[in-house]
Design a protein around this motif. Structure first.
Motif, mmCIF file in Angstrom:
data_model
loop_
_atom_site.group_PDB
_atom_site.id
_atom_site.type_symbol
_atom_site.label_atom_id
_atom_site.label_comp_id
_atom_site.label_asym_id
_atom_site.label_seq_id
_atom_site.Cartn_x
_atom_site.Cartn_y
_atom_site.Cartn_z
ATOM 1 N N MET A 244 5.832 -4.111 19.901
ATOM 2 C CA MET A 244 7.219 -3.716 20.170
ATOM 3 C C MET A 244 7.554 -2.384 19.502
ATOM 4 N N LYS A 245 7.078 -2.242 18.249
ATOM 5 C CA LYS A 245 7.329 -0.990 17.531
ATOM 6 C C LYS A 245 6.692 0.192 18.246
ATOM 7 N N LYS A 246 5.508 -0.044 18.815
ATOM 8 C CA LYS A 246 4.811 1.023 19.536
ATOM 9 C C LYS A 246 5.613 1.456 20.767
ATOM 10 N N ILE A 247 6.204 0.477 21.447
ATOM 11 C CA ILE A 247 7.008 0.779 22.649
ATOM 12 C C ILE A 247 8.235 1.598 22.280
ATOM 13 N N ILE A 248 8.918 1.209 21.209
ATOM 14 C CA ILE A 248 10.114 1.944 20.761
ATOM 15 C C ILE A 248 9.749 3.369 20.380
ATOM 16 N N LEU A 249 8.639 3.521 19.649
ATOM 17 C CA LEU A 249 8.182 4.848 19.234
ATOM 18 C C LEU A 249 7.867 5.708 20.445
ATOM 19 N N LEU A 250 7.210 5.107 21.447
ATOM 20 C CA LEU A 250 6.867 5.838 22.668
ATOM 21 C C LEU A 250 8.117 6.301 23.397
ATOM 22 N N LEU A 251 9.140 5.440 23.476
ATOM 23 C CA LEU A 251 10.400 5.806 24.131
ATOM 24 C C LEU A 251 11.090 6.948 23.393
ATOM 25 N N MET A 252 11.025 6.930 22.052
ATOM 26 C CA MET A 252 11.631 8.008 21.258
ATOM 27 C C MET A 252 10.949 9.329 21.535
ATOM 28 N N ILE A 253 9.616 9.293 21.632
ATOM 29 C CA ILE A 253 8.862 10.529 21.909
ATOM 30 C C ILE A 253 9.219 11.077 23.280
ATOM 31 N N VAL A 254 9.299 10.187 24.279
ATOM 32 C CA VAL A 254 9.657 10.607 25.647
ATOM 33 C C VAL A 254 11.044 11.230 25.674
ATOM 34 N N ASN A 255 11.986 10.601 24.950
ATOM 35 C CA ASN A 255 13.356 11.126 24.913
ATOM 36 C C ASN A 255 13.409 12.500 24.272
ATOM 37 N N VAL A 256 12.674 12.701 23.192
ATOM 38 C CA VAL A 256 12.636 14.005 22.521
ATOM 39 C C VAL A 256 12.061 15.063 23.442
ATOM 40 N N MET A 257 10.976 14.697 24.133
ATOM 41 C CA MET A 257 10.350 15.642 25.064
ATOM 42 C C MET A 257 11.305 15.992 26.190
ATOM 43 N N ALA A 258 12.008 15.016 26.714
ATOM 44 C CA ALA A 258 12.951 15.260 27.809
ATOM 45 C C ALA A 258 14.080 16.152 27.339
ATOM 46 N N PHE A 259 14.551 15.892 26.098
ATOM 47 C CA PHE A 259 15.641 16.718 25.553
ATOM 48 C C PHE A 259 15.193 18.159 25.376
ATOM 49 N N GLY A 260 13.965 18.340 24.907
ATOM 50 C CA GLY A 260 13.427 19.677 24.683
ATOM 51 C C GLY A 260 13.292 20.462 25.964
ATOM 52 N N ARG A 261 13.150 19.755 27.096
ATOM 53 C CA ARG A 261 13.003 20.431 28.377
ATOM 54 C C ARG A 261 14.265 20.306 29.224
ATOM 55 N N GLU A 262 15.373 20.115 28.568
ATOM 56 C CA GLU A 262 16.634 19.891 29.275
ATOM 57 C C GLU A 262 16.907 21.017 30.278
ATOM 58 N N THR A 263 17.219 20.615 31.484
ATOM 59 C CA THR A 263 17.517 21.592 32.537
ATOM 60 C C THR A 263 18.881 22.216 32.279
ATOM 61 N N PRO A 264 18.998 23.538 32.340
ATOM 62 C CA PRO A 264 20.297 24.181 32.140
ATOM 63 C C PRO A 264 21.339 23.639 33.114
ATOM 64 N N LYS A 265 22.520 23.344 32.592
ATOM 65 C CA LYS A 265 23.577 22.776 33.433
ATOM 66 C C LYS A 265 24.394 23.857 34.124
ATOM 67 N N VAL A 266 24.405 25.068 33.575
ATOM 68 C CA VAL A 266 25.172 26.171 34.149
ATOM 69 C C VAL A 266 24.217 27.168 34.785
ATOM 70 N N ARG A 267 24.494 27.539 36.040
ATOM 71 C CA ARG A 267 23.668 28.510 36.759
ATOM 72 C C ARG A 267 24.513 29.721 37.123
ATOM 73 N N ILE A 268 24.027 30.876 36.723
ATOM 74 C CA ILE A 268 24.740 32.132 36.977
ATOM 75 C C ILE A 268 23.843 33.042 37.796
ATOM 76 N N GLY A 269 24.394 33.605 38.854
ATOM 77 C CA GLY A 269 23.687 34.611 39.645
ATOM 78 C C GLY A 269 24.176 35.988 39.255
ATOM 79 N N MET A 270 23.259 36.914 38.991
ATOM 80 C CA MET A 270 23.640 38.256 38.515
ATOM 81 C C MET A 270 22.951 39.309 39.373
ATOM 82 N N VAL A 271 23.752 40.160 40.014
ATOM 83 C CA VAL A 271 23.224 41.230 40.858
ATOM 84 C C VAL A 271 23.550 42.568 40.199
ATOM 85 N N LEU A 272 22.504 43.285 39.769
ATOM 86 C CA LEU A 272 22.685 44.601 39.161
ATOM 87 C C LEU A 272 22.274 45.676 40.159
#
Length: 294
Positions: A1-29
């Motif tokens: 059980m402890k191994k499963i919890i640890l694995l879920l924590m690692i997955v959550n950290v990885m997902a957070f680290g790769r969080e998709t930007p919520k704001v998208r801006i288009g810039m034309v120069l």
């Protein structure tokens, strides 16, 4: 059980680290080959990194047609905010209006749009900048000195206001013998000045609407061996180096990095329904060898 919890924590950290930007801006120069607009891009991307905001920057390559194509694409992709540095203050209005109809806020940088609803314009006081250039030439040349004005794209508010400011500052003291559209291009400016100097027209000074044009004019002046005072506009690194070397006389310093930075900052505020200034002035000042070597 402890191994499963640890694995879920690692997955959550990885997902957070790769969080998709919520704001998208288009810039034309308008043109990313110009160092001025590269600085603008740098400022925008730096501010975007702070808040994990997605900013896609594209170049219109000085083409109003391409500019509109890119604006339409950003509208179709439903970006949250559109930031535009117009190639043409009139032509860009169509894209601004289309964004308005799609409910996408628009911010303009450096050059304004003549029609459409713009949430915020961020730029310099170009009237003041033109006046500062005239002041420098008046201080360093005799009354009645003959001046060539190398305008930028005359379909942009930036160029029009620089010209108006320069004319106001020149009245009664400087004689503008030639105004010609160099389209903010170094090579165009070089060819114009080469022709003027080849025809042996008496010229005392040059006011160029950007540093690319000033450096083009400077090249023609140096090749001719004539003594002509050249003043630019922008304050690019290359122009500053030419001033330190004693080749270019002066330039009106802008802050394109701040324009880009503030553009993204204002865009983020708009996505949060926060108030933004309708106009933000990033300031201009004149620099010459004395100010750069203090």
């Amino acid at each position: 059980m402890k191994k499963i919890i640890l694995l879920l924590m690692i997955v959550n950290v990885m997902a957070f680290g790769r969080e998709t930007p919520k704001v998208r801006i288009g810039m034309v120069l308008s043109n990313l080959e110009n160092p001025f607009f590269k600085e603008m891009e740098d400022g925008a991307l730096e501010r975007a990194r702070r808040d994990n905001v997605s900013v896609e920057v594209v170049s219109a390559e000085d083409s109003p047609v391409r500019e509109l194509q890119e604006i339409r694409r950003f509208i179709d992709e439903k970006v949250d905010v559109l930031i535009v540095n117009p190639t043409n203050s009139h032509a860009v209005s169509r894209g601004v209006i289309l964004a308005n109809e799609a409910g996408i806020p628009v911010i303009t940088l450096d050059r304004e749009a003549v029609r459409g609803d713009v949430a915020s314009h961020i730029g310099s006081n170009n009237l003041l900048g033109g006046n500062l250039a005239a002041g420098y030439l008046k201080e360093n040349l005799d009354r009645g000195a003959k001046i060539v004005e190398l305008q930028g794209n005359t379909e942009t508010t930036a160029s029009l206001n620089r010209s108006r400011g320069f004319e106001q500052g020149s009245l009664g003291e400087l004689r503008i013998i030639l105004r010609e559209n160099a389209d903010f291009k170094r090579e165009h400016s070089y060819e114009i000045m080469k022709r003027v100097l080849r025809e042996e027209i008496d010229v005392d000074g040059v006011f160029a609407h950007n540093d690319e044009s000033a450096l083009g004019a400077l090249r023609a002046v140096e090749e001719s061996g004539r003594d002509v005072v050249v003043v630019g506009f922008d304050g690019t690194d290359e122009a500053e180096e030419a001033i330190i070397q004693g080749r270019l006389d002066a330039t009106v310093k802008q802050n394109p990095y701040e324009m880009g930075y503030m553009g993204v900052e204002s865009a983020i505020k708009l996505t949060k329904k926060q108030w933004v200034n309708r106009k933000i002035d990033v300031g201009v000042y004149l620099i010459d060898k004395k100010t750069l070597t203090k």
